[in-house]
Design an enzyme around this catalytic site. Structure first.
Site, PDB file in Angstrom:
ATOM      1  N   TYR A   1       7.357   0.976  -4.906  1.00  0.00           N
ATOM      2  CA  TYR A   1       6.934   2.336  -4.072  1.00  0.00           C
ATOM      3  C   TYR A   1       8.490   2.807  -4.413  1.00  0.00           C
ATOM      4  O   TYR A   1      10.186   2.527  -5.024  1.00  0.00           O
ATOM      5  CB  TYR A   1       7.865   1.973  -2.793  1.00  0.00           C
ATOM      6  CG  TYR A   1       6.785   1.595  -2.013  1.00  0.00           C
ATOM      7  CD1 TYR A   1       5.729   2.023  -1.121  1.00  0.00           C
ATOM      8  CD2 TYR A   1       6.611  -0.063  -1.706  1.00  0.00           C
ATOM      9  CE1 TYR A   1       4.439   0.927  -0.557  1.00  0.00           C
ATOM     10  CE2 TYR A   1       6.031  -0.778  -0.992  1.00  0.00           C
ATOM     11  CZ  TYR A   1       4.871   0.337  -0.380  1.00  0.00           C
ATOM     12  OH  TYR A   1       3.419  -0.555   0.236  1.00  0.00           O
TER      13      TYR A   1
ATOM     14  N   HIS B   1       2.995   6.663  -0.702  1.00  0.00           N
ATOM     15  CA  HIS B   1       2.005   5.027  -0.944  1.00  0.00           C
ATOM     16  C   HIS B   1       2.420   4.014  -2.365  1.00  0.00           C
ATOM     17  O   HIS B   1       3.117   4.843  -3.343  1.00  0.00           O
ATOM     18  CB  HIS B   1       0.403   5.091  -1.123  1.00  0.00           C
ATOM     19  CG  HIS B   1      -0.352   5.360   0.253  1.00  0.00           C
ATOM     20  ND1 HIS B   1      -0.634   4.943   1.198  1.00  0.00           N
ATOM     21  CD2 HIS B   1      -0.992   6.437   0.767  1.00  0.00           C
ATOM     22  CE1 HIS B   1      -1.128   5.410   1.688  1.00  0.00           C
ATOM     23  NE2 HIS B   1      -0.914   6.462   1.894  1.00  0.00           N
TER      24      HIS B   1
ATOM     25  N   LYS C   1      -4.036   2.527  -7.014  1.00  0.00           N
ATOM     26  CA  LYS C   1      -3.110   1.760  -7.375  1.00  0.00           C
ATOM     27  C   LYS C   1      -2.471   1.509  -9.325  1.00  0.00           C
ATOM     28  O   LYS C   1      -3.941   0.695  -9.936  1.00  0.00           O
ATOM     29  CB  LYS C   1      -2.419   1.098  -6.602  1.00  0.00           C
ATOM     30  CG  LYS C   1      -2.208   1.166  -5.233  1.00  0.00           C
ATOM     31  CD  LYS C   1      -1.269   0.003  -5.371  1.00  0.00           C
ATOM     32  CE  LYS C   1      -1.496   0.482  -3.372  1.00  0.00           C
ATOM     33  NZ  LYS C   1      -1.081   1.222  -2.895  1.00  0.00           N
TER      34      LYS C   1
END
Length: 443
Positions: free
Chosen positions: A338, A346, A395
């Protein structure tokens, strides 16, 4: 058609005006005011810092400010508080039970996880709000309500699609019996705005906003009817003795605990059985032994490729670079990175760890080669599945290769006092992997 759509349009306008009035009076129902996370998590680590003012050589006032800052530091130096935790050998994890330490470790660096919560230790707050002692909602309640709304929306959409298909089939059957190939459009179900069209309603997309507006008139009931109810056999969590009945504790991973002990010096860990404070070398030995299942005995030699050593090298690497490192088990990876913390955004990157044995020592014998091959064994299908999952959750996948050094011969089982020299023998190499989509990367 205009006369048929007047009533539904009027009803929709009434619901919209009612929701607008409620938005103005109640502040957008269904949305909750978020806490001031910038103020709560203003410290990135549980450390007391003493920043110096900027020094401008041609400005005498800046020199005076620097001298005053040094004088203030000498007179009243910042106090670094050391928190306490205990190591549970049965679960191979570290637990923090003090309420002040729990809030400090979570708010300053997002360390640990609440044993009765999703991430932030908020069981006591949720219980008080459930009993009506506090107002507002917690993050778990917001997530639960959002998931409930989505589930109800999907059920309602499936019901409308099924009804639309049944009505269309009935209309087609009636047209065939009458010998007419055209379909009566008046027999089709109306769309969300009340107007019947030739487009099948099954293709219409419903939104959460429309679902909230439709349920707004039904949810207007006195709140006192639900807040006054009391639950029998519930624990007493009044503000006077709330700290005595808190059943939640903060659970730290072994990597987080060792970073707090060795890297920051903000935590001391006590052995749960002997009630003695564990030094960093003995703690490192303990964590390496408990990185296996079942844990190894105290007499077993420590290896440079112990699972804890490999994972902690990567954890320390990214923490030292300013990333907030959290467990990535729910996405099938080792860590999540993060930028500021899980309450702000997120995770941007997902990390998988692979040990690398590039030193010539690991290829001298066939036994060592087989050991390295077993440690590095990863299939192409595994990598493809992990990369697919990270692309689905937006991601970027980072593969971290940790170069494992050869073992140090002639030393005891316990690691040396110079842990920094031990960690400096490892090297971390990062590789960013992106999923290749043929129809998007054609040019």
């Amino acid at each position: 058609m205009a006369s048929q759509s007047t009533a539904p349009e009027a009803a929709a306008a009434a619901v919209k005006s009612e929701s607008t009035n409620n938005n103005a009076s109640q502040g957008r129902p269904g949305r909750f005011s978020r806490p001031n996370y910038r103020q709560i998590h203003r410290f990135p680590l549980p450390l007391s810092v003493h920043p110096l003012p900027p020094l401008i050589p041609h400005n005498p006032l800046s020199i005076v400010s620097v001298l005053l800052s040094y004088l203030t530091y000498l007179i009243a130096p910042p106090h670094d508080e050391v928190y306490s935790a205990y190591f549970d050998s049965e679960t191979s994890s570290v637990h923090v039970t003090d309420a002040k330490a729990i809030r400090a470790l979570w708010e300053m660096g997002f360390f640990g996880k609440g044993s009765l919560s999703r991430s932030e230790p908020s069981w006591m707050e949720r219980e008080k709000k459930r009993r009506g002692l506090l107002g507002g909602v917690t993050s778990e309640e917001v997530t639960r309500q959002r998931r409930t709304e989505r589930r109800e929306l999907k059920l309602e959409r499936a019901r409308m699609e099924k009804l639309a298909i049944e009505q269309r089939l009935m209309a087609e059957a009636a047209a065939r019996e009458a010998g007419n190939t055209s379909i009566d459009q008046s027999a089709l179900p109306p769309s969300a705005d009340g107007v019947t069209s030739s487009i099948p309603p099954a293709t219409e997309k419903f939104s959460l906003r429309k679902a909230r507006e439709a349920k707004l008139s039904e949810s207007q009931r006195p709140v006192a009817q639900t807040e006054g109810a009391d639950t029998p056999n519930a624990p007493d969590i009044s503000p006077s003795n709330g700290s005595k009945t808190n059943e939640e504790h903060l659970q730290l991973s072994n990597e987080e605990a060792f970073f707090l002990v060795y890297g920051l010096g903000a935590l001391q860990i006590v052995d749960g059985k002997r009630n003695a404070v564990l030094s960093p070398p003995s703690l490192l030995s303990r964590f390496c032994q408990h990185s296996y299942c079942p844990p190894r005995g105290l007499s077993s030699n420590l290896e440079p490729d112990d699972p804890f050593m490999i994972s902690y090298i990567v954890y320390h690497h990214f923490r030292s670079l300013g990333w907030v490192v959290r467990s990535g088990v729910k996405f099938g990876v080792d860590y999540l990175l993060y930028n500021r913390g899980p309450v702000f955004s997120h995770a941007e990157f997902a990390v998988v760890i692979i040990p690398s044995f590039e030193h010539p020592y690991w290829s001298e014998t066939e036994e060592r080669k087989a050991h390295c091959a077993r440690k590095q064994a990863r299939s192409w299908w595994w990598l493809h599945c992990v990369n697919r999952v990270q692309a689905q959750v937006k991601k970027s996948l980072v593969v971290c290769y940790v170069d494992v050094p050869p073992p140090l011969f002639g030393e005891a089982n316990a690691p040396s006092e110079d842990i920094g020299a031990l960690l400096a023998r490892y090297t971390v190499r990062e590789m960013l992997i992106r999923r290749w989509v043929p129809n998007r990367t054609r040019d």
